[in-house]
Motif scaffolding. Structure first.
Motif, short mmCIF file in Angstrom:
data_model
loop_
_atom_site.label_atom_id
_atom_site.label_comp_id
_atom_site.label_asym_id
_atom_site.label_seq_id
_atom_site.Cartn_x
_atom_site.Cartn_y
_atom_site.Cartn_z
N MET A 107 41.48 70.99 22.84
CA MET A 107 41.76 69.63 22.45
C MET A 107 43.32 69.61 22.29
O MET A 107 43.85 70.42 21.88
N ALA A 115 46.03 70.94 19.91
CA ALA A 115 46.07 70.06 18.62
C ALA A 115 45.60 71.25 17.48
O ALA A 115 44.75 71.76 17.68
N VAL A 116 46.02 70.82 16.31
CA VAL A 116 45.42 71.38 15.28
C VAL A 116 44.45 70.41 14.51
O VAL A 116 43.77 71.00 13.56
N ILE A 117 44.62 69.26 14.72
CA ILE A 117 43.59 68.19 13.97
C ILE A 117 43.44 67.20 14.81
O ILE A 117 44.22 66.70 15.72
N ASN A 118 42.04 66.54 14.71
CA ASN A 118 41.61 65.49 15.40
C ASN A 118 41.07 64.44 14.51
O ASN A 118 40.07 64.89 13.72
N ARG A 164 39.04 61.57 13.98
CA ARG A 164 38.33 60.97 14.94
C ARG A 164 38.45 59.30 14.72
O ARG A 164 37.95 58.55 15.66
N GLU A 206 41.10 62.41 2.82
CA GLU A 206 41.45 63.60 2.11
C GLU A 206 41.60 64.70 2.83
O GLU A 206 42.30 65.61 2.82
N LYS A 207 40.74 64.76 4.00
CA LYS A 207 41.10 65.99 4.83
C LYS A 207 42.41 65.93 5.63
O LYS A 207 43.03 67.11 5.73
N ASN A 259 30.87 60.65 3.17
CA ASN A 259 31.23 61.58 4.37
C ASN A 259 29.94 61.56 5.24
O ASN A 259 29.98 61.87 6.47
N LEU A 260 28.89 61.52 4.76
CA LEU A 260 27.68 61.44 5.44
C LEU A 260 27.73 60.27 6.37
O LEU A 260 27.40 60.21 7.80
N GLU A 263 30.50 58.57 7.46
CA GLU A 263 31.70 58.76 8.39
C GLU A 263 31.35 59.73 9.40
O GLU A 263 31.87 59.45 10.55
N HIS A 264 30.55 60.76 9.21
CA HIS A 264 29.95 61.68 10.01
C HIS A 264 29.12 61.10 11.45
O HIS A 264 29.48 61.39 12.53
#
Lengths: 63, 315
Positions: B1, B10-13, B15, B209-210, B244-245, B247-248
Motif C-alpha cells: 500500500m 505506507a505504514v498506516i491505512n 479505512r 485509538e489505533k 470495533n465489530l 467498524e470492521h
C-alpha cells in the motif's frame, strides 16, 4: 511458518497470507491492534513470509 | 500500500478516511488535524495557558507532545493514584510522565493522592460506599476534583484530556443503551468554563485509538503499555470491542456514530442545556462547585473514608 506475538500469546500461521487474512484466521480484529515487523509498522495488505515474526500491539485501553 | 501524498510505502491505512500514509506524512497529518479540531471547536488559543492531564498512556503523552510541537503553552498534571505494588502501575506511569517532561523541559504538576488525602485509590475504593467493587468510579471522581483544583489554583485557562474517538464513542454507546440523557448533554469536545470550573477540552476526540497508538509508536513516545489492573474486563473496553465489530464491517461507523450525535445535539435534538441546568453552589469543605446539598461528592467520599478509619481505630 510465521510467528505472531500478542502480549504473552504466541501463534504460528502458514506463510503467504496477507496480514488481514492472518488476523482474521486468528480471530483478532485488525481495528484493535497495530502490527510491527522488526519495529516497523505494517499495513493490512502486507504478505507475511516464512520465518518472520510479527509483533501485535494492542491499541485499546480502558478508563 | 502506498502513501497517498508521496507514493512511498505506507505504514498506516485509515479505512474510514480512505487514506494511507507513510511515517513522515502521518506524523505531519495528525498534528495538523489536531490543530484543525482545536480551532473548529474553539477549545483554546496560543495566548491561553493549557493544562494537559497525563496518565503515562499513549493518548495523553501524545497529546502533550502534539501541543508542544504546535507551539501551545502546555504544562502537564499527573495524579499518582497508588495503584499496584512499589514499582508497579502507578510508579511506572509516574516515571514515564516525569521523564517525558524532563526530556522536553516542560512543567509537570504531580499530585500524590495518598500524600494529599491520606489514602490511595484502591484504599478509598475498599472503604467507601461509592467504591464498592467500583474503583474506577472513585478514581474518576478524584481525578476530576484534583484536575480542576490544580487548574484553578495555577490559573490555567483550559484543562485538556487525551480522550480519543473510541473513548467518546464507547461512552456514548453506553449512555445510549441506558438512555442517560443528562450525561449525553454533557458530552462534547469542549465544555465552557463556569464559576469555579475550568474549561475542558478533548483535542483528540476525532482520532481513532489505533491512530493515537500509531502516533505514539512512530514518535518514539515511551508510554505505559500495561493496562490499569482495574480496567481489565471493564464495561468501557467491552463497548469499544462492540464498536470495533461494527467498524470492521462498516469502516467509519464509529466516527459517524459520534459525529452525528454532535450534529444532532447542535440541531436541538436534545433539550437545551438551560432547561436542565443544575443549581451549582460552593462545597462547604473545599469550595469547588457542587450540585449536592452541602459538601461535594469528593468531600463526601473523603468523610466516609475517615469515618471508617476512626471506627477501625476504636475497634
Amino acid at each position: 511458518m510465521v510467528t505472531i506475538i500478542l502480549r504473552r500469546k504466541v501463534f504460528e500461521i502458514r506463510p503467504g497470507m496477507t496480514l488481514l487474512s492472518s488476523l482474521s484466521k486468528l480471530g483478532i480484529l485488525p481495528e484493535s491492534v497495530l502490527a510491527t515487523r522488526n519495529g516497523d509498522m505494517l499495513t493490512e495488505d502486507e504478505i507475511l513470509v516464512d520465518g518472520e515474526t510479527i509483533t501485535l500491539i494492542e491499541v485499546i485501553s480502558g478508563g | 500500500m502506498k502513501c497517498r501524498t508521496c507514493g512511498s510505502k505506507a505504514v498506516i491505512n485509515m479505512r474510514q478516511h480512505k487514506l494511507a500514509l507513510c511515517k513522515p506524512h502521518f506524523l505531519e497529518w495528525l498534528p495538523a488535524q489536531t490543530e484543525r479540531f482545536i480551532k473548529k471547536y474553539e477549545m483554546f488559543t496560543r495566548y491561553e495557558k493549557v493544562l494537559v492531564a497525563v496518565s503515562g498512556g499513549k493518548d495523553s503523552l501524545s497529546l502533550w507532545n502534539i501541543l508542544i510541537k504546535l507551539g501551545y503553552q502546555a504544562d502537564g498534571i499527573y495524579i499518582s493514584l497508588g495503584i499496584g505494588e512499589e514499582g508497579g502501575y502507578s510508579d511506572l506511569s509516574r516515571q514515564l510522565c516525569e521523564d517525558f517532561s524532563l526530556d522536553r523541559n516542560q512543567q509537570l504538576h504531580i499530585v500524590d493522592v495518598k500524600k494529599e488525602f491520606g489514602e490511595t485509590i484502591p484504599q478509598f475504593a475498599q472503604r467507601t460506599r461509592r467504591g464498592k467493587n467500583k474503583a474506577c468510579s472513585v478514581c474518576g471522581l478524584t481525578k476530576r476534583h484534583v484536575m480542576n483544583q490544580v487548574a484553578q489554583k495555577f490559573g490555567y485557562d483550559v484543562l485538556v484530556t487525551g480522550h480519543n474517538l473510541d473513548d467518546e464513542a464507547a461512552v456514548l454507546f453506553g449512555n445510549t443503551l441506558h438512555w442517560a440523557g443528562e450525561f449525553m448533554l454533557r458530552q462534547a469536545p469542549v465544555l465552557p468554563a463556569t464559576p469555579g470550573l475550568t474549561r475542558k477540552g478533548k483535542p483528540l476526540c476525532r482520532f481513532y485509538e489505533k491512530e493515537m497508538a500509531a502516533y505514539a509508536i512512530l514518535s518514539d513516545i515511551d508510554y505505559i503499555y500495561e493496562e490499569c489492573p482495574y480496567s481489565i474486563g471493564s464495561t468501557s473496553i467491552y463497548y469499544k470491542h462492540q464498536m470495533n465489530l461494527l467498524e470492521h464491517d462498516n469502516p467509519g461507523e464509529k466516527s459517524h456514530f459520534y459525529l452525528r450525535f454532535l450534529r444532532a445535539k447542535d440541531n436541538g435534538l436534545f433539550a437545551p442545556p438551560e432547561i436542565i441546568k443544575q443549581d451549582l453552589h460552593e462545597c462547604s469543605n473545599c469550595g469547588q462547585p457542587t450540585s449536592g446539598k452541602d459538601v461535594c461528592s469528593f468531600c463526601r467520599m473523603l468523610e466516609q473514608g475517615n469515618e471508617h478509619l476512626e471506627r477501625s481505630q476504636v475497634n
